[in-house]
Every structure is written in structure tokens, then in C-alpha cells.
Design a protein around this motif. Structure first.
Motif, PDB file in Angstrom:
ATOM      1  N   ARG A 210       0.720  -1.207  -0.053  1.00 47.27           N
ATOM      2  CA  ARG A 210       0.118   0.087   0.031  1.00 47.27           C
ATOM      3  C   ARG A 210       0.930   1.227  -0.009  1.00 47.27           C
ATOM      4  O   ARG A 210       2.002   1.294   0.654  1.00 47.27           O
ATOM      5  N   ILE A 211       0.417   2.295  -0.770  1.00 44.89           N
ATOM      6  CA  ILE A 211       1.336   3.427  -0.802  1.00 44.89           C
ATOM      7  C   ILE A 211       0.498   4.557  -0.230  1.00 44.89           C
ATOM      8  O   ILE A 211      -0.828   4.799  -0.762  1.00 44.89           O
ATOM      9  N   VAL A 212       1.105   5.241   0.653  1.00 44.71           N
ATOM     10  CA  VAL A 212       0.362   6.529   1.129  1.00 44.71           C
ATOM     11  C   VAL A 212       1.323   7.648   0.723  1.00 44.71           C
ATOM     12  O   VAL A 212       2.415   7.653   1.312  1.00 44.71           O
ATOM     13  N   ARG A 213       0.803   8.718  -0.256  1.00 48.60           N
ATOM     14  CA  ARG A 213       1.776   9.571  -0.670  1.00 48.60           C
ATOM     15  C   ARG A 213       1.392  10.965  -0.069  1.00 48.60           C
ATOM     16  O   ARG A 213       0.218  11.320   0.123  1.00 48.60           O
ATOM     17  N   ILE A 214       2.508  11.591   0.500  1.00 47.50           N
ATOM     18  CA  ILE A 214       2.297  12.962   1.264  1.00 47.50           C
ATOM     19  C   ILE A 214       3.141  13.999   0.642  1.00 47.50           C
ATOM     20  O   ILE A 214       4.036  13.956   0.098  1.00 47.50           O
ATOM     21  N   ALA A 215       2.420  15.216   0.520  1.00 47.26           N
ATOM     22  CA  ALA A 215       3.083  16.522   0.246  1.00 47.26           C
ATOM     23  C   ALA A 215       2.414  17.654   0.978  1.00 47.26           C
ATOM     24  O   ALA A 215       1.296  17.739   1.268  1.00 47.26           O
ATOM     25  N   ASP A 222      -3.750   7.608  -1.420  1.00 49.84           N
ATOM     26  CA  ASP A 222      -3.514   6.296  -0.488  1.00 49.84           C
ATOM     27  C   ASP A 222      -4.353   5.206  -1.109  1.00 49.84           C
ATOM     28  O   ASP A 222      -5.499   5.026  -1.299  1.00 49.84           O
ATOM     29  N   HIS A 223      -3.499   4.436  -1.606  1.00 50.65           N
ATOM     30  CA  HIS A 223      -4.104   2.999  -2.264  1.00 50.65           C
ATOM     31  C   HIS A 223      -3.479   1.893  -2.305  1.00 50.65           C
ATOM     32  O   HIS A 223      -2.115   1.792  -2.059  1.00 50.65           O
ATOM     33  N   PRO A 224      -4.130   0.656  -2.244  1.00 51.62           N
ATOM     34  CA  PRO A 224      -2.991  -0.694  -2.109  1.00 51.62           C
ATOM     35  C   PRO A 224      -2.859  -0.992  -3.553  1.00 51.62           C
ATOM     36  O   PRO A 224      -3.231  -0.282  -4.683  1.00 51.62           O
ATOM     37  N   GLN A 225      -1.907  -2.050  -3.752  1.00 53.61           N
ATOM     38  CA  GLN A 225      -1.375  -2.264  -5.068  1.00 53.61           C
ATOM     39  C   GLN A 225      -0.949  -3.730  -4.936  1.00 53.61           C
ATOM     40  O   GLN A 225      -0.564  -4.394  -3.823  1.00 53.61           O
ATOM     41  N   GLU A 226      -0.755  -4.476  -6.046  1.00 54.68           N
ATOM     42  CA  GLU A 226      -0.264  -5.530  -6.305  1.00 54.68           C
ATOM     43  C   GLU A 226       1.136  -5.494  -6.388  1.00 54.68           C
ATOM     44  O   GLU A 226       1.786  -4.733  -7.323  1.00 54.68           O
TER      45      GLU A 226
END
Length: 230
Positions: A210-215, A222-226
Motif C-alpha cells: 500500500r502506498i500513502v503519498r504525502i506532500a 492512499d491506495h493498495p497495490q499488487e
């Protein structure tokens, strides 16, 4: 396991030079997740790690760890959480150079009050997991960067914490060694550890589930991924 609600971390609050390192962040992380918090320098990702790791407390908002409101805890209670519930891995390893590898790995066990015989056994077990039991009596200066990072991982897992927080753990390593470290984090996650990876590198972040991107102190993605695991 982790719940942030409208969390702010403000430096110089009320001043003209006020900096909102975290600006109204809300985030849930479930037990057993592998989450990458990714952002550029100044985005707020390091402040996020400090708050999640109980190294700092929010200026405003709520942080609950296993249902406990972190802002209501004393310094001693926060220290206990850091020692027993969270294993930290840092970019620069943070090893004590005049101690042996084994003594470095034993440190969190000493803070927990574990007796010398048991803590030595636990430290050896952790070093065996990272393939360095035969280097237990070496000093960090006698080891490569990749080996030192594996010592730092052994230290982080020696207490069997449920949460592993890795702050740019591959930043000082070459590509091959960095991939080995990421593979080890993935293995820990497979075994049930909650892993939170802090990075500026999108390629590194792509190894997480899962990626949580912050700026600018805000979560913008904020999304899950394979992913293909090592």
C-alpha cells in the motif's frame, strides 16, 4: 492498529514563520499491513514517522495505537511503547561503534530488563536470521554498509515487536544490497509484522502492499497495490 484523526504537527504555532509539517492528516493502518509513506524532502514524511513511532506527539488531533491515545501517555510510557512495540531501522544504521555487533543487538533487550543469558540468546537468534551470527564479535567499523544495516535489522527484531518502522533503510546502500533489505522487510511482513516504510523513492515504495503519498503535510494519495515479492 494505528489510527490518526485530523493530526497536526505545527512548529512555531501562531508565528508568522509557522510550519505545518503535518496538516490535518487522517490515516488507518491495520495489523499486518505493509505500507510505504512516500514523499519528497520537506513533504512531512519524516514527521509522520516520528509521530507514528511515538518519537514525537501531535500538536493537535488524535493518534491511537492499539486503541490507546498516545497524547495522554507519559514520557516513560512512550519510551516503553518504543522499546516493546516498535522496531526502528534507520538510513544511517545508528549503531554504537565501540560496541560489538552482538552488544548492539542486545541493547533494546537490556532496556527491557531481560537477564543476560536470555538476551544473549535472543540477540544470537536475531543475528542468525539476518545471516550474521558469525560476525557477532566484530565491530560495526569492520563491516560493510549492507552488513551494518542487517545488524540494525537484527536489533529491531530482537524484541519481536509487532511494528517495524524503516526510515529510508536502503538510502545508504547499493542497489543489490538495498533489494536484499527490502526482501527481508517483505519476509517480516509475511510472518505477521506490520511494516511501515518511509521513502522518497517511488521504486522503493512500489515494493509495499500500500502506498500513502504525502506532500506539504497532507496525504494526497492512499491506495493498495499488487506487487511482485522477492
Amino acid at each position: 492498529m494505528i489510527e490518526l484523526r485530523d493530526v497536526y504537527k505545527i512548529y512555531g504555532e501562531g508565528l508568522e514563520s509557522e510550519v505545518r509539517a503535518l496538516d490535518g492528516v487522517s490515516l488507518d493502518i491495520e495489523k499486518g499491513e505493509f505500507v510505504a509513506v512516500v514523499g519528497q524532502s520537506g513533504s512531512g514524511k519524516s514527521t509522520m514517522m516520528n509521530v507514528l513511532g511515538c518519537l514525537d506527539i501531535p500538536t493537535r488531533g488524535t493518534y491511537r495505537l492499539d486503541g490507546v491515545d498516545v497524547r495522554e501517555l507519559s514520557d516513560k510510557e512512550l519510551s516503553r511503547i518504543r522499546n516493546k512495540q516498535i522496531g526502528f531501522i534507520f538510513q544511517q544504521y545508528n549503531l554504537i561503534q565501540n560496541l560489538t555487533v552482538l552488544e548492539n543487538v542486545e541493547l533494546p533487550l537490556i532496556y527491557q530488563g531481560i537477564d543476560p543469558i536470555d538476551r544473549r540468546e535472543l540477540a544470537i537468534q536475531a543475528l542468525t536470521r539476518v545471516g550474521l551470527a558469525d560476525r557477532a564479535q566484530h565491530k560495526p567499523t569492520q563491516m560493510s554498509g549492507g552488513q551494518q544495516q542487517r545488524v540494525a535489522i537484527a536489533r529491531a527484531i530482537s524484541t519481536h515487536p509487532p511494528i517495524i518502522m524503516a526510515d529510508e533503510p536502503t538510502g545508504a546502500l547499493d542497489s543489490r544490497t538495498g533489494h536484499e533489505v527490502l526482501g527481508f522487510l517483505q519476509q517480516l511482513n509475511k510472518e505477521g509484522s506490520t511494516v511501515i516504510l518511509i521513502t522518497h523513492d517511488n521504486g522503493i515504495a512500489a515494493t509495499a502492499r500500500r502506498i500513502v503519498r504525502i506532500a506539504d503535510g497532507k496525504i494526497i494519495e492512499d491506495h493498495p497495490q499488487e506487487v511482485n515479492w522477492y
